[in-house]
Write a protein that holds these residues in place. Structure first.
Motif, short mmCIF file in Angstrom:
data_model
loop_
_atom_site.label_atom_id
_atom_site.label_comp_id
_atom_site.label_asym_id
_atom_site.label_seq_id
_atom_site.Cartn_x
_atom_site.Cartn_y
_atom_site.Cartn_z
N ALA A 69 0.81 -1.22 0.00
CA ALA A 69 0.00 0.00 0.00
C ALA A 69 0.85 1.26 0.00
O ALA A 69 0.41 2.31 -0.48
CB ALA A 69 -0.94 0.00 1.21
N VAL A 70 2.08 1.19 0.53
CA VAL A 70 2.93 2.38 0.62
C VAL A 70 4.11 2.33 -0.35
O VAL A 70 5.02 3.16 -0.26
CB VAL A 70 3.45 2.56 2.06
N ILE A 71 4.10 1.39 -1.27
CA ILE A 71 5.21 1.26 -2.24
C ILE A 71 4.91 2.12 -3.46
O ILE A 71 3.88 1.92 -4.13
CB ILE A 71 5.41 -0.20 -2.66
N PRO A 72 5.78 3.08 -3.81
CA PRO A 72 5.56 3.89 -5.02
C PRO A 72 6.04 3.15 -6.28
O PRO A 72 7.19 2.75 -6.37
CB PRO A 72 6.39 5.14 -4.77
N PHE A 73 5.13 2.96 -7.23
CA PHE A 73 5.48 2.33 -8.50
C PHE A 73 6.00 3.35 -9.52
O PHE A 73 6.59 2.97 -10.52
CB PHE A 73 4.26 1.62 -9.09
N GLY A 74 5.73 4.62 -9.28
CA GLY A 74 6.16 5.64 -10.22
C GLY A 74 5.68 7.01 -9.76
O GLY A 74 5.03 7.16 -8.73
N PRO A 75 5.99 8.05 -10.52
CA PRO A 75 5.52 9.41 -10.20
C PRO A 75 4.06 9.57 -10.62
O PRO A 75 3.36 8.59 -10.86
CB PRO A 75 6.45 10.29 -11.03
N GLU A 76 3.60 10.80 -10.71
CA GLU A 76 2.24 11.04 -11.19
C GLU A 76 2.15 10.71 -12.68
O GLU A 76 3.07 10.99 -13.45
CB GLU A 76 1.84 12.49 -10.94
N ALA A 77 1.04 10.11 -13.06
CA ALA A 77 0.84 9.74 -14.46
C ALA A 77 -0.65 9.82 -14.78
O ALA A 77 -1.50 9.73 -13.89
CB ALA A 77 1.37 8.34 -14.74
N ARG A 78 -0.94 9.98 -16.06
CA ARG A 78 -2.34 10.05 -16.50
C ARG A 78 -2.85 8.65 -16.78
O ARG A 78 -2.22 7.85 -17.47
CB ARG A 78 -2.46 10.93 -17.75
N ILE A 79 -4.03 8.34 -16.25
CA ILE A 79 -4.65 7.04 -16.50
C ILE A 79 -5.10 6.98 -17.95
O ILE A 79 -5.72 7.93 -18.46
CB ILE A 79 -5.85 6.82 -15.55
N PRO A 80 -4.78 5.90 -18.67
CA PRO A 80 -5.14 5.82 -20.10
C PRO A 80 -6.64 6.00 -20.34
O PRO A 80 -7.47 5.54 -19.54
CB PRO A 80 -4.68 4.41 -20.48
N PHE A 81 -6.95 6.70 -21.41
CA PHE A 81 -8.32 6.96 -21.88
C PHE A 81 -9.11 7.86 -20.92
O PHE A 81 -10.34 7.92 -20.99
CB PHE A 81 -9.10 5.64 -22.09
N THR A 82 -8.43 8.52 -20.01
CA THR A 82 -9.08 9.47 -19.10
C THR A 82 -8.20 10.70 -18.97
O THR A 82 -7.07 10.75 -19.47
CB THR A 82 -9.31 8.85 -17.71
N ASP A 83 -8.71 11.70 -18.26
CA ASP A 83 -7.94 12.91 -17.96
C ASP A 83 -7.49 12.93 -16.51
O ASP A 83 -7.04 13.98 -16.02
CB ASP A 83 -8.79 14.16 -18.26
N ILE A 84 -7.57 11.81 -15.84
CA ILE A 84 -7.22 11.74 -14.41
C ILE A 84 -5.72 11.55 -14.27
O ILE A 84 -5.14 10.63 -14.85
CB ILE A 84 -7.96 10.58 -13.73
N VAL A 85 -5.09 12.42 -13.50
CA VAL A 85 -3.67 12.33 -13.20
C VAL A 85 -3.54 11.98 -11.71
O VAL A 85 -4.08 12.69 -10.85
CB VAL A 85 -2.92 13.64 -13.51
N THR A 86 -2.82 10.92 -11.42
CA THR A 86 -2.73 10.44 -10.03
C THR A 86 -1.35 9.84 -9.79
O THR A 86 -0.71 9.34 -10.73
CB THR A 86 -3.81 9.38 -9.76
N PRO A 87 -0.86 9.87 -8.55
CA PRO A 87 0.40 9.18 -8.24
C PRO A 87 0.24 7.66 -8.41
O PRO A 87 -0.80 7.09 -8.07
CB PRO A 87 0.66 9.55 -6.77
N LEU A 88 1.26 7.03 -8.93
CA LEU A 88 1.24 5.57 -9.12
C LEU A 88 1.59 4.89 -7.79
O LEU A 88 2.59 4.18 -7.67
CB LEU A 88 2.21 5.18 -10.23
N GLN A 89 0.74 5.10 -6.82
CA GLN A 89 0.92 4.59 -5.47
C GLN A 89 -0.43 4.63 -4.78
O GLN A 89 -1.21 5.57 -4.98
CB GLN A 89 1.95 5.45 -4.71
N LEU A 90 -0.74 3.60 -3.98
CA LEU A 90 -2.05 3.58 -3.32
C LEU A 90 -2.16 4.70 -2.30
O LEU A 90 -3.12 5.46 -2.30
CB LEU A 90 -2.28 2.22 -2.66
N THR A 91 -1.18 4.82 -1.42
CA THR A 91 -1.15 5.88 -0.42
C THR A 91 0.26 6.02 0.11
O THR A 91 1.13 5.21 -0.21
CB THR A 91 -2.13 5.59 0.74
N ASP A 92 0.48 7.05 0.90
CA ASP A 92 1.78 7.24 1.55
C ASP A 92 1.54 7.87 2.92
O ASP A 92 0.52 8.53 3.14
CB ASP A 92 2.69 8.14 0.70
#
Length: 487
Positions: free
Chosen positions: A112-135
């Motif tokens: 849950a606290v492991i970062p897979f990457g920085p912020e990225a846009r979810i494909p086919f949407t305009d949502i930009v979110t950190p590639l991590q569940l939480t921190d």
């Protein structure tokens, strides 16, 4: 600089990722994606481990079901699920069932606290979110707490089975986790001091120029050894040593409950590997010179996820490599190495890093070069650790307090005699090599002092036992018996 400013600088930094725009649906989607990633990774790990060890031993490994045997893990998992579920009659039914659940649930929580990457846009949407569940501002403490709770599953599983071998495995697990959890925690402390935060996203951000595996090499070595002991993998799989404990804490488990323990072990391997990649190897950041291609293209978007997964499976390969090459430690060697080598080295390293950070904080910037001194300190500590590991243990002759003296030297000289006084031969010294071994046919152990009964003056035996004192001199025994009766 005022005290208020110093305290503000020394306070833990907040997480670098911003989760304020994540909706509940997005968080559930992230959690499901992590769950699927872990389950698929375990299936792949089962195939991966068998194929790698087969290559090391010049075998083929799984090669029938699917291309290169890739589908072999699916029937293996189904076999465990469809087997008969047997419950031990003398087990504590409730704890016996809950124990594997504790292990597997806590194993799923770490990512849950492991970062897979920085912020990225979810494909086919305009949502930009950190590639991590939480921190969390204390994400590293969260990791250590969850892994410590997971051991309760092993301990309770061995205890609730009501059998000897599982109980021995659970007791070993308790001592093992206490020992190696300390060294693992101390190894992470130096990283927290240098990074200035316990949030995993902030630790990754602090490694933009230099990975901590280079600047904090002793801490990495201690963490790597400790993480292998933490997840009970060879050469540290003492709680489930099949050569002496059948299967250890999971001996009395079958079917799905056994599969939960099996699943938890592989997920924990992924957990400690992911923490190692995040804390010491820059997390999702690409290594130089790949990070310089197209102005850091591989550190943006979804490319960092691929970088993280590659690093993760390189760490998993090392786990398999160790299993295919090293032998299991003896339990006394294992505990000696943890308490007398890893913990002292990590304590000294934490002190060195803390002192140097204090010097850097309260002196003129630019006076000292932090990395040069850290590298020098790392070399000295590695040399000390090597010397401590190679020093032989001192052996002392153990003397028995009651009865005749049977030291290691005396055992080799003492002559065994029967009740009629006939000579049988020299006593066998079971401790001559430093570790007890059973006698071979024709060899005889010296009598145990607990079995030597002292006769009273009236000819009666103490406690109704026979007055036979095989292996002792009757002339020497009389004064001792008189003194014991006078007492």
């Amino acid at each position: 600089m005022s005290p208020v400013q110093l305290l503000a600088q020394s306070a833990p930094a907040a997480p670098a990722s911003d989760f304020s725009n994540d909706s509940i649906g997005l968080m559930i989607g992230k959690a499901v994606a992590i769950l699927l990633f872990l389950l698929l990774s375990v299936l792949f790990a089962l195939w991966f481990e068998r194929r790698v060890i087969a290559r090391m031993q010049q075998r083929l490994g799984p090669n029938v079901r699917g291309p290169w045997g890739l589908v072999q893990s699916i029937p293996d998992a189904l076999k465990l699920v469809l087997k008969e579920d047997i419950t031990v009659k003398g087990a504590d039914k409730v704890i016996y069932f809950i124990a594997p659940l504790i292990s597997v649930v806590t194993a799923f929580l770490v990512f849950a606290v492991i970062p897979f990457g920085p912020e990225a846009r979810i494909p086919f949407t305009d949502i930009v979110t950190p590639l991590q569940l939480t921190d969390l501002p204390v994400a590293v403490l969260y990791f250590l707490g969850v892994t410590a709770l997971g051991v309760y599953g092993i301990v309770l599983g061995g205890w609730s089975s009501g059998s000897t071998y599982p109980l021995l495995g659970s007791v070993r697990s308790t001592a093992q986790v206490i020992s190696y959890e300390l060294s693992m925690s101390l190894a992470l402390v130096s990283v927290l001091i240098v990074s200035g935060s316990m949030a995993t996203s902030q630790i990754v951000a602090a490694q933009e120029t230099t990975w901590w595996v280079f600047a904090l090499l002793p801490a990495f070595v201690v963490y790597f050894i400790s993480m292998v002991g933490e997840v009970n993998r060879l050469p540290f799989d003492l709680p489930e040593a099949e050569g002496e404990l059948v299967a250890g804490y999971q001996t009395e488990y079958s079917s799905m409950k056994f599969a939960w323990f099996y699943l938890a072990e592989y997920i924990n391997m992924l957990n400690v590997s992911a923490i190692m990649v995040t804390v010491f190897f820059g997390g999702w950041r690409a290594p130089w010179p790949i990070s310089q291609i197209n102005d850091g293209m591989f550190n943006e978007g979804w490319w960092p996820v691929l970088t993280f997964v590659i690093k993760l499976w390189m760490a998993m390969f090392v786990f398999v490599w160790l299993r295919g090459t090293l032998l299991r430690f003896r339990y006394d060697q294992f505990m000696h190495f943890g308490w007398k080598v890893l913990i002292p080295v990590s304590l000294v390293w934490v002190i060195v890093v803390a002192v140097w950070q204090a010097v850097q904080q309260f002196t003129v910037v630019g006076t000292y070069d932090l990395r040069t001194w850290l590298f020098a300190g790392a070399g000295v500590l590695l040399a000390i650790a090597l010397v401590l590991a190679l020093l032989p243990e001192k052996k002392k002759d153990e003397e028995v307090s009651s009865g005749p003296e049977f030291t290691d030297a005396a055992r080799r000289k003492q002559v065994a005699t029967t009740a009629e006084g006939e000579t049988e031969g020299e006593y066998f010294d079971a401790f001559a090599g430093g570790f007890p071994v059973p006698p071979l046919p024709g060899q005889k152990l010296p009598p145990s002092p607990r079995k030597i009964k002292v006769a009273t003056p009236a000819g009666e035996t103490d406690g109704g036992a026979q007055a036979s004192t095989a292996g002792t001199d009757p002339d020497d025994q009389a004064p001792d018996s008189k003194e014991s009766n006078d007492g």
